[in-house]
Design an enzyme around this catalytic site. Structure first.
Site, PDB file in Angstrom:
ATOM      1  N   GLY A  58       0.836  -1.194   0.000  1.00 30.59           N
ATOM      2  CA  GLY A  58       0.000   0.000   0.000  1.00 30.59           C
ATOM      3  C   GLY A  58       0.866   1.237   0.000  1.00 30.59           C
ATOM      4  CB  CYS A  85       4.998  -4.479   0.919  1.00 22.48           C
ATOM      5  SG  CYS A  85       5.827  -2.933   0.584  1.00 22.48           S
ATOM      6  CE1 TYR A  86       0.943   1.565   5.140  1.00 29.90           C
ATOM      7  CE2 TYR A  86      -0.911   0.047   5.067  1.00 29.90           C
ATOM      8  CZ  TYR A  86      -0.345   1.225   5.501  1.00 29.90           C
ATOM      9  OH  TYR A  86      -1.062   2.048   6.326  1.00 29.90           O
ATOM     10  CG  HIS A 173       6.172  -5.959  -3.471  1.00 32.43           C
ATOM     11  ND1 HIS A 173       4.846  -5.759  -3.205  1.00 32.43           N
ATOM     12  CD2 HIS A 173       6.778  -4.778  -3.214  1.00 32.43           C
ATOM     13  CE1 HIS A 173       4.639  -4.510  -2.814  1.00 32.43           C
ATOM     14  NE2 HIS A 173       5.813  -3.899  -2.806  1.00 32.43           N
ATOM     15  CD  GLU A 175       3.207  -8.612  -4.615  1.00 36.58           C
ATOM     16  OE1 GLU A 175       3.805  -9.262  -3.739  1.00 36.58           O
ATOM     17  OE2 GLU A 175       2.984  -7.389  -4.506  1.00 36.58           O
ATOM     18  CG  ASP A 231     -13.210 -12.308 -22.046  1.00 31.34           C
ATOM     19  OD1 ASP A 231     -12.262 -13.128 -21.965  1.00 31.34           O
ATOM     20  OD2 ASP A 231     -13.079 -11.094 -21.875  1.00 31.34           O
ATOM     21  CE  LYS A 374      -8.779 -12.283 -22.248  1.00 33.54           C
ATOM     22  NZ  LYS A 374      -9.897 -11.408 -22.644  1.00 33.54           N
TER      23      LYS A 374
END
Ligand code: XMP
Length: 519
Positions: A58, A85-86, A173, A175, A231, A374
């Site tokens: 954040g 992180c935050y 991070h 991710e 989609d 997706k």
């Protein structure tokens, strides 16, 4: 399917755009996840019956004015928590640790040091390995009961864990791809510390969605508009799997499609799914409406308007013939999260999507992809046996070739562009470049002519622009450095094979400043 497979891991979004990425990574560890805003109260969080909670990155400082905090009650619920992180700092603070402005900021690639006893999160990972950091403040003292399991130069406490209470966190991070062991660390938290069984798989998604669709539609009938894109194709195939030929698909051929696209839907897609399909041939109508129009925004508005009219007429026709109560739409999870909050972005181009429904057409919406990203949609499509050409299709704009002819849209110009586009696509596919490029618009400069020489004669033909781009999400893009040999083949073939074209040029503009499409 076990009873825990659709209980989510909740990713609390502290507003730094990492939350969706974290949610995707959690799902890559085969655990279902959802994003919730940081304003959600502890009781709202508990209402969702989460298997674990991830506090995301954040703002840069927990001391900043209005910096969102974590309610300490969250840690009394018995639900496992992972701070990133935050979120890691907010967690440290809420549990009685110390967060200070140490003056050593770390941004970007940083070396993480892992002691021999790396704890549950980092054990057996290299004693020193790169991670992606982005912090000003640092945790200087872990809360009571926690073990510090990694450090870095700017972060005396770069990771901590309390496996007893099933809490852990990292300053970096995990991710992002720049943290090469990040996914493994996240996986260990989920599977080993939180004890969650990996059950979110493509086949479990498919089973669950089919069950839900059956519950929603009962013995009713549904309509789905197909665009040729991923989609709507996957949404329709899922519904077809659930209710069979009580689903009817409508495909509008507006004449602005690329070569072979109608056949892909009418032949390949129908063969793969057995779907009941109605094609509306509206080519004349669109050409008529576009006659004389050169302004890009006007073109977009006309195409959008005509599309909705044609589609609505098809819906009316179907309604007259049977009791269709449901309309299937291919809404994806990022649209759901993004429409849940945040200010709108500036309107650069009016995108056309089938919008609000007129009053006399009352449908209940069926949105079987609402929970999916997706890449998950593509995997479900593959599992459903859809053709690769549809499942792996690159983005293509709703207004189609209409916004790739710079100037008035006419039948001849469409034919010219379609030929050039087919050649470019064929060569890019042959060169194995489809996965590397995000998309490659091929544009006809219909109002420009230049002099050329072909055979023995002088020509005065049109240029074709190749616009290959690399991108993550189409918000920004860079021009793709295609191999010269591939460009050469495309250029030679287009100028040889397409009558009106005597020049091929390459667009070397990033986005911004240039958009991906020319109009
Ligand atoms: P731009 O040109 O704005 O395009 O950089 C960003 C992405 O959006 C696609 N695009 C559209 N998609 N309807 C769509 O469904 C539209 O009207 C439309 N206009 C642009 C474009 O192909 C790129 O992927």
């Amino acid at each position: 399917m076990s009873d825990t497979s659709n209980r989510p891991v909740l990713v609390v979004d502290f507003g730094a755009q990492y939350a969706q990425l974290i949610a995707r990574r959690v799902r890559e560890a085969q655990v279902y996840s959802e994003v919730v805003p940081h304003t959600a109260s502890v009781s709202e969080i508990l209402d969702k019956n989460p298997l674990a909670i991830v506090l995301s990155g954040g703002p840069s400082s927990v001391y900043a004015e209005n910096a969102p905090q974590v309610d300490p009650k969250l840690f009394e619920t018995g639900v496992p928590v992972f701070g990133i992180c935050y979120g890691f700092q907010a967690m440290a603070r809420a549990l009685g640790g110390a967060v200070e402005q140490t003056g050593t900021r770390e941004y970007g690639r940083t070396d993480l040091s892992v002691p021999t006893e790396g704890g549950a999160l980092h054990q057996e990972l290299p004693a020193s390995h790169p991670v992606w950091m982005s912090h000003g403040d640092a945790v200087t003292k872990a809360p009571e009961g926690f073990t510090v399991t990694a450090t870095s130069e700017g972060a005396p406490v770069a990771a901590f864990e309390d496996t007893e209470r099933r809490f852990a966190g990292v300053q970096y991070h995990p991710e992002v791809h720049h943290s090469p062991h990040g996914q493994e660390v996240l996986r260990r938290f989920l599977h080993e510390i939180a004890g969650i069984r990996p059950q979110w798989t493509t086949s479990s998604i498919l089973d669950e969605q089919v069950t839900r669709i059956r519950e929603q539609i009962g013995d009713g009938k549904a309509i789905c508009g197909l665009s040729g894109g991923v989609d709507s194709a996957v949404a329709a195939a899922l519904v077809q799997r659930a209710i069979g030929d009580r689903l009817t698909c409508v495909f509008v051929d507006h004449g602005l499609l690329r070569s072979g696209e109608r056949a892909q839907v009418e032949r390949d897609y129908v063969a793969a799914t057995g779907i009941r399909l109605v094609t509306v041939d509206a080519r004349e109508r669109f050409l008529g409406a576009l006659a004389g129009v050169t302004d890009p925004e006007e073109k977009r508005k006309i195409i959008g308007r005509e599309f909705i009219r044609v589609f609505e007429q098809a819906e009316r026709d179907l309604k007259a013939e049977g009791d269709y109560k449901f309309l299937v739409q291919g809404t994806l999870y990022p649209d759901v999260v993004e429409s849940g909050g945040g200010a709108g972005t500036a309107n650069i181009k009016s995108h056309h999507n089938v919008g609000g429904l007129p009053d006399d057409l009352q449908f209940e919406l069926v949105e079987p992809l609402r929970a999916l990203f997706k890449d998950e949609v593509r995997r479900v499509g593959t599992e459903l046996g859809l053709p690769e050409t549809i499942v792996q299709r690159q983005p293509f704009p709703g207004p189609g070739l209409g916004i790739r002819i710079i100037g008035e849209v006419t039948q001849d110009r469409l034919d010219t562009l379609r030929q050039a586009d087919a050649i470019a696509r064929e060569e890019l596919t042959l060169a194995g470049l489809d996965r590397q490029i995000w998309q490659c618009p091929v544009v006809l400069l219909a109002d420009v002519r230049s002099v050329g020489v072909q055979g023995d004669g002088r020509t005065y033909g049109h240029p074709i622009v190749l616009r290959p781009v690399s991108s993550e999400d189409a918000m920004t893009a860079d021009w793709t450095r295609l191999p010269y040999e591939v460009l050469e083949r495309i250029s030679t073939r287009i100028t040889n094979e397409v009558a009106e074209v005597n020049r091929v040029v390459l667009d070397v503009t990033s986005k911004p400043p240039g958009t991906i499409e020319w109009e």
